[in-house]
Design a protein around this motif. Sequence first.
Motif, PDB file in Angstrom:
ATOM      1  N   THR A   1      -3.425  20.248 -20.697  1.00 13.53           N
ATOM      2  CA  THR A   1      -2.927  20.305 -19.332  1.00 13.53           C
ATOM      3  C   THR A   1      -1.804  19.297 -19.108  1.00 13.53           C
ATOM      4  OG1 THR A   1      -5.101  21.026 -18.555  1.00 13.53           O
ATOM      5  CG2 THR A   1      -3.589  20.166 -16.893  1.00 13.53           C
TER       6      THR A   1
ATOM      7  N   ASN B   1      -4.219  26.581 -15.689  1.00 14.43           N
ATOM      8  CA  ASN B   1      -2.866  26.031 -15.742  1.00 14.43           C
ATOM      9  C   ASN B   1      -1.823  27.008 -15.211  1.00 14.43           C
ATOM     10  OD1 ASN B   1      -3.547  23.515 -16.690  1.00 14.43           O
ATOM     11  ND2 ASN B   1      -3.330  24.074 -18.842  1.00 14.43           N
TER      12      ASN B   1
ATOM     13  N   ASP C   1       0.747  13.041 -13.316  1.00 11.02           N
ATOM     14  CA  ASP C   1       1.973  12.320 -12.962  1.00 11.02           C
ATOM     15  C   ASP C   1       1.883  10.829 -13.253  1.00 11.02           C
ATOM     16  OD1 ASP C   1       3.247  14.634 -12.046  1.00 11.02           O
ATOM     17  OD2 ASP C   1       2.329  14.452 -10.061  1.00 11.02           O
ATOM     18  N   TYR C   2       0.700  10.356 -13.608  1.00 11.09           N
ATOM     19  CA  TYR C   2       0.512   8.921 -13.836  1.00 11.09           C
ATOM     20  C   TYR C   2       0.162   8.583 -15.286  1.00 11.09           C
ATOM     21  CZ  TYR C   2      -0.118   9.547  -8.821  1.00 11.09           C
ATOM     22  OH  TYR C   2       0.054   9.914  -7.521  1.00 11.09           O
TER      23      TYR C   2
ATOM     24  N   ASN D   1      -9.427  19.979 -17.509  1.00  8.29           N
ATOM     25  CA  ASN D   1      -8.267  20.489 -16.782  1.00  8.29           C
ATOM     26  C   ASN D   1      -8.169  19.860 -15.399  1.00  8.29           C
ATOM     27  OD1 ASN D   1      -7.208  22.703 -14.708  1.00  8.29           O
ATOM     28  ND2 ASN D   1      -6.225  23.107 -16.681  1.00  8.29           N
ATOM     29  N   TYR D   2      -9.300  19.757 -14.715  1.00  7.72           N
ATOM     30  CA  TYR D   2      -9.332  19.198 -13.357  1.00  7.72           C
ATOM     31  C   TYR D   2      -8.884  17.733 -13.354  1.00  7.72           C
ATOM     32  CZ  TYR D   2     -11.243  17.607  -8.888  1.00  7.72           C
ATOM     33  OH  TYR D   2     -11.397  17.055  -7.637  1.00  7.72           O
ATOM     34  N   ILE D   3      -9.417  16.958 -14.302  1.00  3.83           N
ATOM     35  CA  ILE D   3      -9.053  15.541 -14.381  1.00  3.83           C
ATOM     36  C   ILE D   3      -7.563  15.391 -14.672  1.00  3.83           C
ATOM     37  CG2 ILE D   3      -9.399  13.390 -15.661  1.00  3.83           C
ATOM     38  CD1 ILE D   3     -12.298  14.331 -16.161  1.00  3.83           C
TER      39      ILE D   3
ATOM     40  N   ARG E   1      -2.191  26.541 -11.513  1.00  5.03           N
ATOM     41  CA  ARG E   1      -1.768  25.222 -11.026  1.00  5.03           C
ATOM     42  C   ARG E   1      -0.253  25.044 -11.119  1.00  5.03           C
ATOM     43  NH1 ARG E   1      -6.351  22.251 -10.264  1.00  5.03           N
ATOM     44  NH2 ARG E   1      -8.148  22.578 -11.646  1.00  5.03           N
TER      45      ARG E   1
ATOM     46  N   TYR F   1      -5.075  17.452 -14.155  1.00  8.96           N
ATOM     47  CA  TYR F   1      -4.209  17.901 -13.073  1.00  8.96           C
ATOM     48  C   TYR F   1      -4.028  16.809 -12.019  1.00  8.96           C
ATOM     49  CZ  TYR F   1      -2.367  20.714  -9.239  1.00  8.96           C
ATOM     50  OH  TYR F   1      -1.598  21.199  -8.214  1.00  8.96           O
ATOM     51  N   HIS F   2      -5.053  16.004 -11.815  1.00 13.91           N
ATOM     52  CA  HIS F   2      -4.987  14.971 -10.780  1.00 13.91           C
ATOM     53  C   HIS F   2      -4.373  13.658 -11.268  1.00 13.91           C
ATOM     54  CE1 HIS F   2      -7.739  17.758  -8.737  1.00 13.91           C
ATOM     55  NE2 HIS F   2      -7.346  17.180  -7.633  1.00 13.91           N
ATOM     56  N   VAL F   3      -4.173  13.526 -12.558  1.00 19.70           N
ATOM     57  CA  VAL F   3      -3.570  12.283 -13.065  1.00 19.70           C
ATOM     58  C   VAL F   3      -2.308  12.543 -13.871  1.00 19.70           C
ATOM     59  CG1 VAL F   3      -5.842  11.155 -13.137  1.00 19.70           C
ATOM     60  CG2 VAL F   3      -4.944  12.242 -15.209  1.00 19.70           C
TER      61      VAL F   3
END
Length: 234
Positions: free
Chosen positions: A17, A54, A206-207, A198-200, A57, A202-204
Motif C-alpha cells: 500500500t 487500494n 504520507d508520514y 492496508n488500513y494502517i 483508496r 493508508y493512514h500513515v
Amino acid sequence: MLFVAVLKVCFGSFVQTVIGFGMAVIAAPILFYLNPEYVPGPIIFAALFNCLANVYRFRSSLSISGLKSAIIGRIPGCIVGAGLLVVASQHYLAILIAISILCAVVMNLFKFSLPVNNRNLFWAGFLSGVMGMSTSIGGPPVALVVQSEKASFIRANLAGFFLFSCVTSLMILIPMGIFTYEYLLLSLPLLPATLMGNYIAYHVVDYVNKTLIRYGTLCLCIVAVILMLIKVLS
C-alpha cells in the motif's frame, strides 16, 4: 505457524500500500517455508483484497489505459506460468521464487530504469504473468518500468493492474484444480491481516520514511529467501 503467516501478510500488505508492490515478495518465501500450499493460490487470493482496497483508496489517480499494454501481456504470461505449475516440483518452484525475489532486490538496489512505452509494458506484463502465476510474485517487472512515475500514479495503477492479475490468475488456477475449496479455507485467515495492513498503511502513507521501508524490506526478503532455500535444499 498461523501467527507468523498472518504477521507477514499484514506487513506485506502494508508495504504494498505504501510503495505500490511488495506483498508477495515479502510474504511468499515465509509462507512457502511454513506451508508450500500457501503459494500461489492463497497468497494471490489475499492480495486480491489488498488490490481492491487500494483501487478504491487511490481511485483519483487511476488510469488503467496507461497500463493496457501490460494487461495484454499479462494474459499469455499467466498461461506460461500455469504450465510451469504443472511441470515444476516444489523444489524447483522454491528456486524460482528465490530467483524472482533476488532479481527484485537487485533491481531495487541498483535502481534499474526502463522507458515507459508499450513494448516494455507488454513484456513487463508478460514476465509478471509468468512469475505471478507460478510463484505469486508478479510485481517487480511492472514496478521496474513505472518506477519513475509519481508515487500516486504507481500506487493506483499498480493496484489496478494487480487486481486484474489476481482475478486472471485465480480464473486459471480454479479449473486447474490448484485453488480448490481447501485452499480457499487456507486463505481465509489471511484476509483480516491483509485488510489490517492496508488500513494502517493508508493512514500513515504520507508520514512513512519510504527509504527505510525500502531497505528494510530488501533485508527481510533476503533473509526469507535464505530460510526457504535451507528448508527446500536440506
